[in-house]
Each structure stands twice: as C-alpha cells, then as structure tokens.
Motif scaffolding. Structure first.
Motif, mmCIF file in Angstrom:
data_model
loop_
_atom_site.group_PDB
_atom_site.id
_atom_site.type_symbol
_atom_site.label_atom_id
_atom_site.label_comp_id
_atom_site.label_asym_id
_atom_site.label_seq_id
_atom_site.Cartn_x
_atom_site.Cartn_y
_atom_site.Cartn_z
ATOM 1 N N LEU A 39 0.840 -1.204 0.000
ATOM 2 C CA LEU A 39 0.000 0.000 0.000
ATOM 3 C C LEU A 39 0.872 1.249 0.000
ATOM 4 N N CYS A 40 1.981 1.196 0.719
ATOM 5 C CA CYS A 40 2.900 2.337 0.765
ATOM 6 C C CYS A 40 3.444 2.644 -0.628
ATOM 7 N N VAL A 41 3.718 1.590 -1.378
ATOM 8 C CA VAL A 41 4.190 1.774 -2.749
ATOM 9 C C VAL A 41 3.083 2.409 -3.584
ATOM 10 N N GLY A 42 1.862 1.899 -3.444
ATOM 11 C CA GLY A 42 0.738 2.453 -4.187
ATOM 12 C C GLY A 42 0.493 3.918 -3.874
ATOM 13 N N LEU A 43 0.735 4.305 -2.634
ATOM 14 C CA LEU A 43 0.564 5.699 -2.218
ATOM 15 C C LEU A 43 1.812 6.540 -2.480
ATOM 16 N N ASP A 44 2.893 5.893 -2.927
ATOM 17 C CA ASP A 44 4.169 6.566 -3.179
ATOM 18 C C ASP A 44 4.641 7.301 -1.927
#
Length: 117
Positions: A39-44
């Motif tokens: 999710l952190c990657v998706g939220l950058d």
C-alpha cells in the motif's frame, strides 16, 4: 481485506484498515505487514513505509524473510536504494525472491535516471 484494498487500488482504505487493526489491539502478522508495505508503494509514500518499518522492527517481524523482502521491495520501488540495501544486509535469511527484488529495484531505478536525464 488489506490485500483486496491493494489489488483494487484503494490504498488509503487499506491503510485505514491496518490502523483500525492496530487500534483494536490486534497484532499484524507477516502477511498483513507485506500487504501494507505494498500500500505504501501504491501511495508513493516513503514516510508511511518508514512508520510501518518501525512496527516491523518493534514486533520483530524483520526476522521473517517474507517481511524483509517486502520491506526492501518497498524501498526499492520508491527509489530508496540505500534503505533497500540496509534491509537486505540485515536479513538473517535471503532467498531467490529477496535477491530478485534487489536486482529489480536497482534495475528499475537505473532506468528511471536514464529516462530523466
């Protein structure tokens, strides 16, 4: 539910579910940590990833190869090569997925620099 949030690009909803889980006193397992790191990657969001990383350390899940690989993958995908190397070097056990995540992260970040130049 956190995994489904990620798969359907409801990144903020997934993070909210993770926070609700923590607020209710439920301890995340390795799969929950891996999902929230995606999710952190998706939220950058490196900052959010660092907060999750702190939870991983406090709960001692950094000893799990899957969680360590998810951490280094998150840092690599967000362009944080130094942090991904630190995580990789601190992993007690590395597997082919860990090595591939490192190679993939460095390769994609190298190409990003070439495209930006």
């Amino acid at each position: 539910m956190i995994v489904a949030s990620n798969e359907h690009s409801y990144y903020r909803d997934g993070v909210e579910l993770f926070c609700m889980m923590l607020d209710q006193g439920m301890l995340p397992d390795g799969f929950a940590f891996s999902a929230v790191l995606q999710l952190c990657v998706g939220l950058d969001s490196v900052e959010l990833g660092e907060m999750v990383h702190a939870h991983v350390v406090v709960t001692r899940f950094f000893m799990h190869t899957i969680v360590g690989t998810s951490l280094l993958n998150m840092y690599a995908k967000l362009g944080e090569n130094e942090n991904s190397v630190k995580v990789f070097n601190s992993m007690p056990v590395r597997n082919i997925v860990s090595w591939n995540a490192m190679i993939s992260g460095f390769t994609s970040n190298t190409y990003k620099h070439l495209i930006e130049a």
